[in-house]
Design an enzyme around this catalytic site. Structure first.
Site, PDB file in Angstrom:
ATOM      1  N   ASN A 133       0.819  -1.214   0.000  1.00 21.88           N
ATOM      2  CA  ASN A 133       0.000   0.000   0.000  1.00 21.88           C
ATOM      3  C   ASN A 133       0.855   1.267   0.000  1.00 21.88           C
ATOM      4  OD1 ASN A 133       0.836  -0.580   2.625  1.00 21.88           O
ATOM      5  ND2 ASN A 133      -1.017   0.205   3.569  1.00 21.88           N
ATOM      6  N   ALA A 158       5.851  -6.658  -1.734  1.00 23.35           N
ATOM      7  CA  ALA A 158       4.602  -7.312  -2.118  1.00 23.35           C
ATOM      8  C   ALA A 158       4.600  -7.597  -3.618  1.00 23.35           C
ATOM      9  CB  ALA A 158       3.410  -6.426  -1.754  1.00 23.35           C
ATOM     10  N   GLY A 212       2.835  -5.178   7.781  1.00 22.86           N
ATOM     11  CA  GLY A 212       1.703  -5.932   7.251  1.00 22.86           C
ATOM     12  C   GLY A 212       0.667  -6.152   8.328  1.00 22.86           C
ATOM     13  N   GLU A 234       5.609  -3.413  12.225  1.00 20.92           N
ATOM     14  CA  GLU A 234       4.705  -2.282  11.990  1.00 20.92           C
ATOM     15  C   GLU A 234       3.446  -2.884  11.379  1.00 20.92           C
ATOM     16  OE1 GLU A 234       2.397   0.248  10.846  1.00 20.92           O
ATOM     17  OE2 GLU A 234       3.642   0.323   9.048  1.00 20.92           O
TER      18      GLU A 234
END
Length: 499
Positions: A133, A158, A212, A234
């Protein structure tokens, strides 16, 4: 196995094809990093800082191209993608100077003819697993300080942001990094976990960083714990926003709109629940719903609040979260619920709704503490709203889900600000601002289900990627034993002033 990365705003647009490797290849990358680490650590820290400066200049020179890759591959609005790329440049600008400030200390000894010193040493080989993201900004938070401190890196991005990751890697290697210092590995989740397990078992990795979900973070933490390592975790968030009776409601609406629906609510810092004082609850909800209904959704290359879901798996997940809406809830702020299509349209949609993974924004009012939609992260464009009577109750509601990443309070009363700050369990607090947003010189990270207390960014991250070494130098020519041979100065403890 080949992974095909497609544009989530146009599913017919193939952005990248990437070959995924297995667990042994992940471990091999760690072995390459191990071979390169000692030589890289031997490069003076200010010179490593110069490489970081080179990275920053290359990022700035390629900023627009990199931002467009991010927008095309994950559907992040172009303005936000440009901001994300700027975050890399800001991170580099900050850490260039830290190359000249990896200070130790000279510590006074309790004995004569003896000096005590401390030094920062690199941890060694670092392995980072990051989400898509923020496909370039978040990796820079790990990789830039890790490299500066003299570590080498194995990075697993990712798969659904493979093109952005490759562009990021190419910029970094062009900045002058020696071979083996930064290694990129594309792998599926289970192979990544097994590869990390192998690397830890073989003593090839000294520090792990993971961004994640909380669920996967728990598995990574457990794995590292078996090897007596403490990872940087995180993780997710259910970030609360408290809106008091004296808040500027229009400002609070702006903050809630960006916090809740920016990047389609697909940030770890996205607003989870707005906790609104009962005296302004209805008016806030009315204004928030109106602003949400008027917001433009669609083509991320246009002027939109948000674009598509990042990837098909997040669309599937969001459908599940929509299933958590119950009869006692009321839905506001949209002309529909679920995927935006020609048959389920949204007013003012920009672009072709059937071409991508677009979803209606949803405001769910009337949420209760025992609701799934209140207790769990809902990764997507969904914001819960509830009310409170006393500030202590608002703080209790804000802490109840057990996450502790980001939070916000809207108020004009400084007393409420400090009461909220001292009571909230979040690692980050915003006052009259959104739950989302970070600056390169401020610590970023969470507690509870949001992380293990590690922090990214600023000088605080240096403690993640260095180990303190103390040096005890005795030049007296005799063995001096601390606490045993320490000279003592006697005082007359029976002394009393006369009169």
């Amino acid at each position: 196995m080949t992974y095909v990365s497609t544009n989530p705003a146009d599913l017919n647009d193939v952005v990248a094809r990437v070959d995924l490797v297995g667990a042994e290849e992940f471990a091999d990358a760690a072995r390459l990093a191990r071979r390169a680490q000692r030589e890289w650590a031997g490069v003076p820290a200010p010179v490593r800082g110069q490489v970081v400066a080179n990275i920053g200049r290359l990022v700035e020179a390629n900023a627009e191209a990199l931002a467009r890759v991010v927008t095309r591959e994950i559907g992040k609005p172009l303005a936000e993608a440009r901001g994300e790329v700027q975050e890399i440049a800001d991170t580099c600008a900050f850490f260039v100077g830290e190359g000249r400030r990896l200070y130790g200390q000279t510590v006074p000894s309790e004995m004569p003819d003896k000096q005590l010193f401390t030094f920062r040493n690199p941890v060694g080989v670092t392995a980072f697993i990051t989400a898509g993201n923020f496909p370039v900004a978040v990796p820079s938070w790990y990789i830039v300080p890790a490299l500066l401190c003299g570590n080498t890196v194995v990075w697993k991005p990712a798969e659904y942001s493979a093109a952005a990751a490759q562009a990021f890697y190419d910029i970094f290697t062009a900045a002058g990094l020696p071979e083996g210092v930064l290694n990129i590995v594309f792998a599926e989740g289970s192979q990544t976990y097994r590869g990390l397990e192998l690397a830890l078992e073989r003593g090839l990795v000294d520090k792990v960083g993971f961004t994640g979900s909380s669920e996967v973070g728990a598995l990574i933490g457990e794995l590292c714990g078996r090897h007596l390592q403490s990872p940087c975790l995180e993780l997710g968030g259910k970030n609360p926003m408290v809106i008091t009776e004296d808040a500027d409601l229009d400002l609070a609406v702006q903050g809630a709109l960006f916090s809740g629906f920016g990047t389609g609510g697909q940030r770890c810092t996205s607003l989870g629940t707005a906790i609104v004082h009962e005296s302004v609850h209805d008016e806030f909800l009315r204004r928030f719903a109106q602003a949400t209904e008027n917001a433009v959704v669609g083509d991320p290359f246009g002027d939109v609040l948000y674009g598509p879901m990042l990837d098909g798996k997040f669309a599937v997940g969001f459908e599940k979260y929509l299933g958590w809406i119950r009869d006692h809830h009321t839905v506001h702020g949209s002309t529909g619920v679920g995927r935006i299509t020609e048959s389920n349209p949204r007013k003012g949609f920009l672009g072709d709704p059937d071409g991508g993974l677009f979803y209606h924004p949803v405001i769910v009012a009337g949420v209760r503490p025992d609701d799934e939609v209140f207790r769990h992260e809902t990764f997507g464009p969904l914001v819960g709203v509830t009310s409170y009577r006393e500030l202590d109750q608002a703080v209790e509601l804000a802490n109840l889900p057990g996450y502790g990443l980001s939070s916000a309070i809207y108020t004009t009363d400084p007393g409420k600000v400090f009461a909220f700050r001292s009571g909230i369990g979040a690692g980050m607090v915003s006052v009259n601002n959104s739950t989302s947003g970070a600056e390169a010189h401020l610590p970023f990270g969470g507690n509870g289900r949001s992380g293990n207390g590690s922090r990214q960014s600023g000088v605080w991250v240096l403690d993640q990627f260095t180990r303190w070494q103390s040096v005890n130098w005795d030049y007296s020519g005799a063995l001096q034993k601390a606490q045993v041979d320490t000279p003592a100065i006697e005082a007359d403890l029976d002394f009393r002033l006369d009169g």
